[in-house]
Write an enzyme that holds these catalytic residues in place. Structure first.
Site, PDB file in Angstrom:
ATOM      1  NE  ARG A 291      -3.718  -0.656   2.698  1.00  0.00           N
ATOM      2  CZ  ARG A 291      -3.900  -1.161   3.754  1.00  0.00           C
ATOM      3  NH1 ARG A 291      -3.416  -0.170   4.843  1.00  0.00           N
ATOM      4  NH2 ARG A 291      -4.307  -2.185   3.906  1.00  0.00           N
TER       5      ARG A 291
ATOM      6  NE  ARG B  23      -7.596   5.537   3.278  1.00  0.00           N
ATOM      7  CZ  ARG B  23      -8.313   5.107   3.802  1.00  0.00           C
ATOM      8  NH1 ARG B  23      -9.707   5.659   4.172  1.00  0.00           N
ATOM      9  NH2 ARG B  23      -8.258   3.626   4.291  1.00  0.00           N
TER      10      ARG B  23
ATOM     11  NE  ARG C 105     -10.398   7.794  -2.098  1.00  0.00           N
ATOM     12  CZ  ARG C 105     -10.557   7.025  -1.421  1.00  0.00           C
ATOM     13  NH1 ARG C 105      -9.340   6.153  -1.025  1.00  0.00           N
ATOM     14  NH2 ARG C 105     -11.736   6.745  -0.892  1.00  0.00           N
TER      15      ARG C 105
ATOM     16  CG  ASP D 125      -9.777  -2.964  -4.309  1.00  0.00           C
ATOM     17  OD1 ASP D 125     -10.496  -3.783  -4.333  1.00  0.00           O
ATOM     18  OD2 ASP D 125      -9.222  -2.349  -3.512  1.00  0.00           O
TER      19      ASP D 125
ATOM     20  CE1 TYR E 208     -13.401  -7.456   1.530  1.00  0.00           C
ATOM     21  CE2 TYR E 208     -11.802  -9.144   0.530  1.00  0.00           C
ATOM     22  CZ  TYR E 208     -12.115  -7.927   1.308  1.00  0.00           C
ATOM     23  OH  TYR E 208     -11.161  -7.618   2.291  1.00  0.00           O
TER      24      TYR E 208
END
Length: 359
Positions: free
Chosen positions: A28, A32, A41, A78, A155
């Site tokens: 990652r 952020r 973003r 992703d 998921y």
């Protein structure tokens, strides 16, 4: 003409070839915690808008390389792009993480499930891979990735993250035939997707088996490990004359290291709960190891980061076959200067572990 990057330390370490320092990248690494990422973003309008724009995905992939002396870039995307391409309707609820509009609830939905054609349904990812590869201009290698068949199934069946995936685990025991059907489709999808990334320019690939560690030993072997092995067996091994290394990361998988080392991966990613030195002793020369600094260390200060980097390097010890990384992804609350401290500490301290031992 060689397609090997000028800095190929990461690729060499994955193949347990001699290197002059331990290569470093972080999971990652575009995220952020970087103000420039947040600006891009916001400009994109949302996370999936960012993923679906090859130009913006390229921009954020390169951002951490502009700040830190990293040895690899990783595609910005992703893991849930595959089930989204299957028509499950991926979206991100603010503060709640990924969700699916149409999770797998009925038997007929599972029976009708098909692996998507990556060229047709995931072309935006492949375009980003090609664009990133061009933008890197041969400096460092590019990593492609996918979720594992089991992690994607979690998921797809539960419909969201954030729990223990009880629907998926219930299906495992009550209707194993249905779960195997989902996993077989996912296995085909992951293999096609990673091969398409390799053909588009990815020079190494990583499979994130993020939720394999939720399973019991027998269930892990049947519902996760067996499908990981199938994926690895189906991947392109050599592209443009160069070997494409494969990394598998099972979070919580330390108890199954020997099994994971036997399925055809070149390297295993380790989370921070695993003793790196003991892990090296257990897998021997079968695979390289990637990891495994606790991401929480990056919430401290540069001095402590350097101390903990030194400890991880010492845990692995002398010789090749180690890629320095975190035991999971960078927290969004991480000060960027602590990531800089990590990278610089690896570059400063690791060469000593790659010099010949004194007699």
């Amino acid at each position: 003409m060689s397609t090997r990057p000028r800095n190929d330390t990461f690729l060499r370490a994955l193949l347990r070839q001699p290197v002059d320092h331990t290569p470093v990248w972080v999971m990652r690494q575009a995220g952020r915690y970087l103000p420039e990422y947040n600006q891009t973003r916001a400009r994109a309008g949302g996370f999936m808008d960012l993923c679906r724009s090859p130009a913006l995905a390229t921009e954020v992939t390169l951002q951490p390389l502009g700040r830190f002396r990293l040895d690899a870039a990783i595609l910005f995307s992703d893991i849930l792009t595959i089930p989204d391409a299957m028509g499950l309707g991926l979206y991100f609820a603010e503060g709640e993480g990924p969700r699916f509009e149409r999770p797998l609830r009925e038997e007929w939905e599972i029976r009708d499930l098909q692996a998507p054609d990556p060229q047709e349904h995931l072309g935006y990812v492949l375009e980003a891979v090609s664009e990133i590869r061009r933008a890197l201009a041969g400096e460092v290698p590019l990593i492609g990735f996918s979720g594992s068949p089991f992690t994607l199934a979690c998921y797809m069946i539960d419909g969201a993250g954030g729990g223990n995936f009880e629907r998926t685990r219930a299906m495992l025991y009550s209707r194993p035939d249905l779960l195997h059907r989902v996993l077989q489709v996912n296995c085909e999808a992951v293999t096609r997707y990673l091969n398409a990334q390799i053909q588009a320019g990815a020079q190494a690939v990583m499979v994130f088996d993020t939720w394999g560690g939720l399973l019991s030993g027998p269930a892990f072997r049947e519902f996760s490990l067996a499908y990981l092995e199938q994926v690895l067996a189906g991947l392109i091994r050599v592209q443009d004359g160069e070997v494409v290394p494969r990394v598998v990361f099972t979070k919580g998988g330390a108890q199954w290291l020997e099994g994971l080392a036997s399925i055809g991966a070149d390297a295993l990613g380790l989370d921070w709960t695993c003793d790196l030195g003991l892990a090296r002793g257990r897998v021997g020369q079968q695979v390289a190891l990637q990891g495994n600094l606790d991401p929480a260390v990056l919430l401290s200060n540069p001095e402590e980061v350097k101390r903990q980097v030194a400890r991880v390097l010492a845990d692995f010890g002398h010789g090749t076959g180690h890629v320095f990384n975190l035991g999971h992804g960078v927290s969004q609350h991480t000060p960027p200067e602590n990531v800089a401290a990590l990278v610089e500490a690896v570059l400063e301290l690791s060469p000593a572990y790659h010099r010949p031992l004194a007699d």
